[in-house]
Design an enzyme around this catalytic site. Structure first.
Site, PDB file in Angstrom:
ATOM      1  N   ILE A 115      -7.678 -15.093   8.403  1.00 61.14           N
ATOM      2  CA  ILE A 115      -6.351 -14.996   9.011  1.00 61.14           C
ATOM      3  C   ILE A 115      -6.324 -13.909  10.080  1.00 61.14           C
ATOM      4  O   ILE A 115      -5.742 -14.078  11.150  1.00 61.14           O
ATOM      5  CB  ILE A 115      -5.287 -14.717   7.931  1.00 61.14           C
ATOM      6  CG1 ILE A 115      -5.149 -15.921   6.993  1.00 61.14           C
ATOM      7  CG2 ILE A 115      -3.934 -14.390   8.569  1.00 61.14           C
ATOM      8  CD1 ILE A 115      -4.262 -15.654   5.786  1.00 61.14           C
ATOM      9  N   ASN A 137      -3.065  -6.283   7.998  1.00 61.85           N
ATOM     10  CA  ASN A 137      -3.540  -7.537   7.411  1.00 61.85           C
ATOM     11  C   ASN A 137      -4.656  -7.355   6.388  1.00 61.85           C
ATOM     12  O   ASN A 137      -4.852  -8.214   5.534  1.00 61.85           O
ATOM     13  CB  ASN A 137      -4.032  -8.455   8.540  1.00 61.85           C
ATOM     14  CG  ASN A 137      -4.782  -9.657   8.025  1.00 61.85           C
ATOM     15  OD1 ASN A 137      -4.211 -10.586   7.457  1.00 61.85           O
ATOM     16  ND2 ASN A 137      -6.102  -9.656   8.194  1.00 61.85           N
ATOM     17  N   ALA A 138      -5.387  -6.255   6.449  1.00 60.56           N
ATOM     18  CA  ALA A 138      -6.574  -6.089   5.606  1.00 60.56           C
ATOM     19  C   ALA A 138      -6.216  -6.200   4.125  1.00 60.56           C
ATOM     20  O   ALA A 138      -5.192  -5.686   3.672  1.00 60.56           O
ATOM     21  CB  ALA A 138      -7.228  -4.739   5.886  1.00 60.56           C
ATOM     22  N   ILE A 182      -8.244  -7.048  -0.019  1.00 59.59           N
ATOM     23  CA  ILE A 182      -9.379  -7.465  -0.834  1.00 59.59           C
ATOM     24  C   ILE A 182      -8.868  -7.953  -2.180  1.00 59.59           C
ATOM     25  O   ILE A 182      -7.718  -7.695  -2.561  1.00 59.59           O
ATOM     26  CB  ILE A 182     -10.379  -6.318  -1.064  1.00 59.59           C
ATOM     27  CG1 ILE A 182      -9.717  -5.147  -1.817  1.00 59.59           C
ATOM     28  CG2 ILE A 182     -10.985  -5.853   0.255  1.00 59.59           C
ATOM     29  CD1 ILE A 182     -10.687  -4.090  -2.282  1.00 59.59           C
ATOM     30  N   GLN A 185      -4.558 -11.592 -11.390  1.00 57.44           N
ATOM     31  CA  GLN A 185      -4.400 -10.776 -10.183  1.00 57.44           C
ATOM     32  C   GLN A 185      -3.284  -9.745 -10.340  1.00 57.44           C
ATOM     33  O   GLN A 185      -2.475  -9.547  -9.441  1.00 57.44           O
ATOM     34  CB  GLN A 185      -4.105 -11.661  -8.969  1.00 57.44           C
ATOM     35  CG  GLN A 185      -5.291 -12.473  -8.480  1.00 57.44           C
ATOM     36  CD  GLN A 185      -5.062 -13.062  -7.099  1.00 57.44           C
ATOM     37  OE1 GLN A 185      -3.939 -13.381  -6.724  1.00 57.44           O
ATOM     38  NE2 GLN A 185      -6.121 -13.203  -6.325  1.00 57.44           N
ATOM     39  N   TYR A 244      -3.790  -7.269  -7.455  1.00 61.34           N
ATOM     40  CA  TYR A 244      -3.467  -7.848  -6.150  1.00 61.34           C
ATOM     41  C   TYR A 244      -1.975  -8.150  -6.026  1.00 61.34           C
ATOM     42  O   TYR A 244      -1.343  -7.835  -5.012  1.00 61.34           O
ATOM     43  CB  TYR A 244      -4.290  -9.118  -5.954  1.00 61.34           C
ATOM     44  CG  TYR A 244      -4.134  -9.786  -4.614  1.00 61.34           C
ATOM     45  CD1 TYR A 244      -4.864  -9.347  -3.509  1.00 61.34           C
ATOM     46  CD2 TYR A 244      -3.277 -10.874  -4.443  1.00 61.34           C
ATOM     47  CE1 TYR A 244      -4.738  -9.974  -2.269  1.00 61.34           C
ATOM     48  CE2 TYR A 244      -3.150 -11.497  -3.211  1.00 61.34           C
ATOM     49  CZ  TYR A 244      -3.881 -11.047  -2.128  1.00 61.34           C
ATOM     50  OH  TYR A 244      -3.752 -11.673  -0.908  1.00 61.34           O
TER      51      TYR A 244
END
Length: 242
Positions: free
Chosen positions: A14, A82-83, A85, A144, A147
Site C-alpha cells: 500500500i 503508513n508503516a 508490522i 492480533q 495489532y
C-alpha cells in the site's frame, strides 16, 4: 520548493502505491523503509522517488531522518503514517517482544514521526497528516491483540490531534483499509483467502491504488474541511458508526 510528502513504509505494498500516487500529484516524496534494501532500490529505480531508511519505532532515528529529508527536499507539508508490522499470536501464547514490537512500530511511530513535524506545520498554518489504521483496529481480530490494539490507538490519536490542530490549518485523518491485494495477503492460505473474499460484499480484495486515491484526496488543499475523519476502504466488509 514545492510540496513535500513523507510516506512511511513507502516502498512496498500500500505504501508504494501511496508514494507513487502522491508523486504523480506533483509532490516531492520521501519513501521511508526499514529493512528491505533490495526492494527499496528497485522502487527508487522504477519510480525516481527518493528512499530513506530508518526505524519509525525509534524517535531519534525519526528526528534525524526528517531533518535529512527536509535538507534534501524542503519543508514537509504532508505526512502519511503508513508503516506497520504484524507479529500474530493468540494472547495466551504471545511474548512481550511480539507485543512491544508491534506497538512500537505501529503506534509509537505516530508520535515519533508527527512530533518533529507538528510545530513547523503550526507555524506555517498548513499541514496534512494521514494515518493508516486497519479494519482490524475497528473490529478486532483473533490472533492480533497487539495489532488491533495498536491500530485502534491510531484512530484515537487521529481524533485527538485533529481537534488540537484544526484552527492551525492542519487536517488529521485516518484511513482504515480492509483486505488489500498485497504480498502479505497473497501469502494467506488459499482456502482462508477464499473465505475472506466471500465475506467482502463487493466480492473482491481491494487494491493499494484505491487506498492511495483516498490519501491523495485528503492531502489536497480542497480537503480542508475534512479532519478527524475515520474512512473505511474495505468493500463493505465492516461498517462502523463514526
Amino acid at each position: 520548493m514545492g510540496r513535500v510528502a513523507i510516506v512511511t513504509g513507502g516502498t512496498r505494498g500500500i505504501g508504494a502505491c501511496i508514494s507513487s500516487a502522491l508523486h504523480k500529484e506533483g509532490y516531492a516524496v520521501a519513501a521511508v523503509y526499514a529493512g528491505n534494501d533490495e526492494t527499496a532500490k528497485a522502487f527508487n529505480k522504477e519510480t525516481g522517488i527518493r528512499v530513506y531508511k530508518w526505524n519509525v519505532g525509534d524517535p531519534e532515528a525519526c528526528a534525524e531522518g526528517i531533518c535529512e529529508v527536509e535538507a534534501d527536499l524542503g519543508p514537509v507539508c504532508t505526512l502519511v503514517n503508513n508503516a506497520g508490522i504484524t507479529r500474530d499470536s493468540m494472547l495466551h501464547k504471545m511474548s512481550y517482544q511480539q507485543w512491544s514490537e508491534v506497538l512500537r512500530v505501529n503506534l509509537d511511530s505516530m508520535f515519533n514521526m508527527t512530533r518533529p513535524l507538528i510545530e513547523p506545520m503550526r507555524e506555517r498554518n498548513f499541514g496534512r497528516i494521514i494515518n493508516i489504521s486497519s479494519i482490524n483496529g475497528q473490529k478486532g481480530q483473533m490472533g492480533q491483540a497487539n495489532y488491533s490494539a495498536a491500530k485502534a490507538g491510531v484512530i484515537g490519536f487521529t481524533k485527538a490531534l485533529a481537534q488540537e490542530t484544526a484552527r492551525k490549518g492542519i487536517t488529521v485523518n485516518c484511513i482504515c483499509p480492509g483486505y488489500i491485494d498485497t504480498e502479505m495477503v497473497a501469502a494467506v492460505p488459499p482456502k482462508v483467502l477464499e473465505n475472506i473474499v466471500a465475506s467482502i460484499p463487493v466480492g473482491r480484495l481491494g487494491t493499494g491504488h484505491e487506498v492511495a486515491e483516498m490519501v491523495c484526496f485528503l492531502a489536497r488543499e480542497s480537503a480542508a474541511f475534512t479532519t478527524g475523519a475515520v474512512i473505511a476502504v474495505n468493500g463493505g466488509q465492516y461498517i462502523a458508526n463514526g
